[in-house]
Design a protein around this motif. Structure first.
Motif, mmCIF file in Angstrom:
data_model
loop_
_atom_site.group_PDB
_atom_site.id
_atom_site.type_symbol
_atom_site.label_atom_id
_atom_site.label_comp_id
_atom_site.label_asym_id
_atom_site.label_seq_id
_atom_site.Cartn_x
_atom_site.Cartn_y
_atom_site.Cartn_z
ATOM 1 N N TYR A 158 26.108 -40.138 21.484
ATOM 2 C CA TYR A 158 26.703 -41.215 22.284
ATOM 3 C C TYR A 158 28.224 -41.243 22.111
ATOM 4 O O TYR A 158 28.975 -41.396 23.091
ATOM 5 N N TYR A 159 28.683 -41.101 20.880
ATOM 6 C CA TYR A 159 30.126 -41.113 20.634
ATOM 7 C C TYR A 159 30.824 -39.943 21.334
ATOM 8 O O TYR A 159 31.999 -40.021 21.678
ATOM 9 N N GLU B 163 26.979 -55.210 23.742
ATOM 10 C CA GLU B 163 27.325 -54.039 22.942
ATOM 11 C C GLU B 163 26.280 -52.935 23.134
ATOM 12 O O GLU B 163 25.119 -53.214 23.453
ATOM 13 N N ALA C 140 32.848 -48.790 21.488
ATOM 14 C CA ALA C 140 32.224 -49.682 20.511
ATOM 15 C C ALA C 140 31.390 -48.899 19.504
ATOM 16 O O ALA C 140 30.723 -47.911 19.849
ATOM 17 N N ILE C 141 31.444 -49.331 18.258
ATOM 18 C CA ILE C 141 30.620 -48.755 17.213
ATOM 19 C C ILE C 141 29.218 -49.357 17.308
ATOM 20 O O ILE C 141 29.058 -50.569 17.483
ATOM 21 N N ILE C 142 28.208 -48.532 17.190
ATOM 22 C CA ILE C 142 26.829 -49.013 17.285
ATOM 23 C C ILE C 142 26.391 -49.550 15.930
ATOM 24 O O ILE C 142 26.367 -48.816 14.933
ATOM 25 N N SER C 143 26.054 -50.833 15.905
ATOM 26 C CA SER C 143 25.601 -51.455 14.662
ATOM 27 C C SER C 143 24.273 -52.182 14.834
ATOM 28 O O SER C 143 23.736 -52.725 13.871
ATOM 29 N N MET D 188 23.280 -41.426 17.969
ATOM 30 C CA MET D 188 24.526 -42.191 17.901
ATOM 31 C C MET D 188 25.727 -41.255 17.997
ATOM 32 O O MET D 188 26.695 -41.524 18.722
ATOM 33 N N GLU D 189 25.674 -40.141 17.290
ATOM 34 C CA GLU D 189 26.779 -39.175 17.342
ATOM 35 C C GLU D 189 26.904 -38.567 18.733
ATOM 36 O O GLU D 189 28.026 -38.310 19.213
ATOM 37 N N ARG E 199 20.667 -41.466 14.023
ATOM 38 C CA ARG E 199 22.048 -41.066 13.728
ATOM 39 C C ARG E 199 22.467 -39.913 14.640
ATOM 40 O O ARG E 199 23.608 -39.873 15.133
ATOM 41 N N GLY F 138 23.148 -46.233 9.694
ATOM 42 C CA GLY F 138 24.312 -47.110 9.702
ATOM 43 C C GLY F 138 24.132 -48.389 10.490
ATOM 44 O O GLY F 138 25.090 -49.137 10.701
ATOM 45 N N ASN G 175 29.895 -41.055 25.484
ATOM 46 C CA ASN G 175 30.151 -42.452 25.878
ATOM 47 C C ASN G 175 29.238 -42.873 27.040
ATOM 48 O O ASN G 175 29.692 -43.437 28.038
#
Length: 286
Positions: free
Chosen positions: A150-151, A124, A2-5, A147-148, A144, A49, A154
């Motif tokens: 995390y990607y 989410e 999932a993309i974090i928004s 978040m990177e 940010r 983002g 995961n």
């Protein structure tokens, strides 16, 4: 993946270190120059983002919602005066992020505050930013960076920096298991340990990316002697059974919860402002 928004900002605390001013003004609204501290935190979200933010507030903190709302009378006055730059500044986040609010009826700790945002998270992953911590990194916001990370892994990511032991004991520190560059697999979370008990100086400093499983661990958190439920307990329990990572972020952190951090932030930001820097330097020299 999932993309974090989404992001959660718990802003319901008393601000006791800033009393007596916080009897009347939310500590998150204390200024760094002409913007309140929480504005810098929301800006970090936007630049990372994030498109949806949930701010946890309590009684007496309606000024936070007022600040991020529109004020047609001021907008009209600025427009008539041709002050377009200032008009854009006061509405910097309009159309860029959607902010909602949830009320925290009583002070029952950080885990309780985050749990109030369970419906907002809606299963989410989300960023968590504590507004006592203002981060400066003009190249890549701290959120940010997490978040990177995390990607890449995961899994939940806790933002940390190595700080001196006498400072680390004021916060939470990680039990490191396996390091890979800036990422460290952690096996536990120590909350405000004594210096002699420190397992590391990888210190948690108010920035996280969390997966929805955190709410399952919050459910099992036991209250402390003062009746509060701490998020650090949920992190410690989670790290013992699931992969949890820390990430050593790049940036300058200001502790806006105390007078020293408040003063340092205002001095540093003044020195970075071309219109204020000459005056600030001369003032400091004098």
């Amino acid at each position: 993946m999932a993309i974090i928004s989404k992001a959660v900002i718990p802003a319901a605390g008393f601000g006791t270190r800033h009393l007596p001013i916080t009897k009347a003004i939310a500590k998150e609204m204390l200024p760094i120059l002409d913007r309140p501290a929480i504005d810098y935190v929301v800006e970090e979200c936007v630049l990372s983002g994030i498109t949806d933010i949930c701010i946890v507030v309590s009684r007496g903190k309606s000024m936070i919602a007022d600040y991020f709302d529109r004020v047609p009378e001021i907008e009209s006055s600025l427009a008539k005066s041709g002050k377009t730059a200032l008009l854009e500044k006061i509405n910097a986040y309009m159309g860029k992020v959607h902010i909602t609010y949830v009320r925290q009826p009583e002070m029952r700790g950080t885990a309780y505050a985050v749990d109030l945002c369970r419906d907002f998270a809606a299963g989410e992953p989300f960023a968590l930013l504590f507004p006592d911590d203002v981060m400066y990194n003009p190249d890549k916001p701290v959120t940010r960076q997490l978040m990177e990370a995390y990607y890449e892994v995961n899994a939940p990511v806790i933002g940390v920096q190595d700080i001196p032991p006498e400072e680390a004991v004021k916060y939470g520190v990680m039990l490191p298991l396996e390091r890979r560059g800036k990422l460290t697999l952690v096996g536990g979370y120590q909350e405000k340990p004594a210096v002699k008990d420190l397992v590391s100086t990888l210190t948690s400093l108010g920035r996280f990316v969390l997966t929805p499983e955190v709410f399952d661990f919050i459910k099992t958190v036991k209250p402390t002697h003062n009746g509060e439920y701490y998020l650090s307990t949920a992190f410690d329990d989670m790290a013992k059974v699931k992969p949890v990572y820390s990430y050593t972020f790049d940036g300058i952190r200001y502790d806006m919860g105390g007078r020293e951090g408040f003063l340092k932030a205002n001095i540093d930001y003044a020195l970075r402002d071309p219109s204020l820097a000459p005056f600030a330097r001369s003032l400091l020299k004098r």
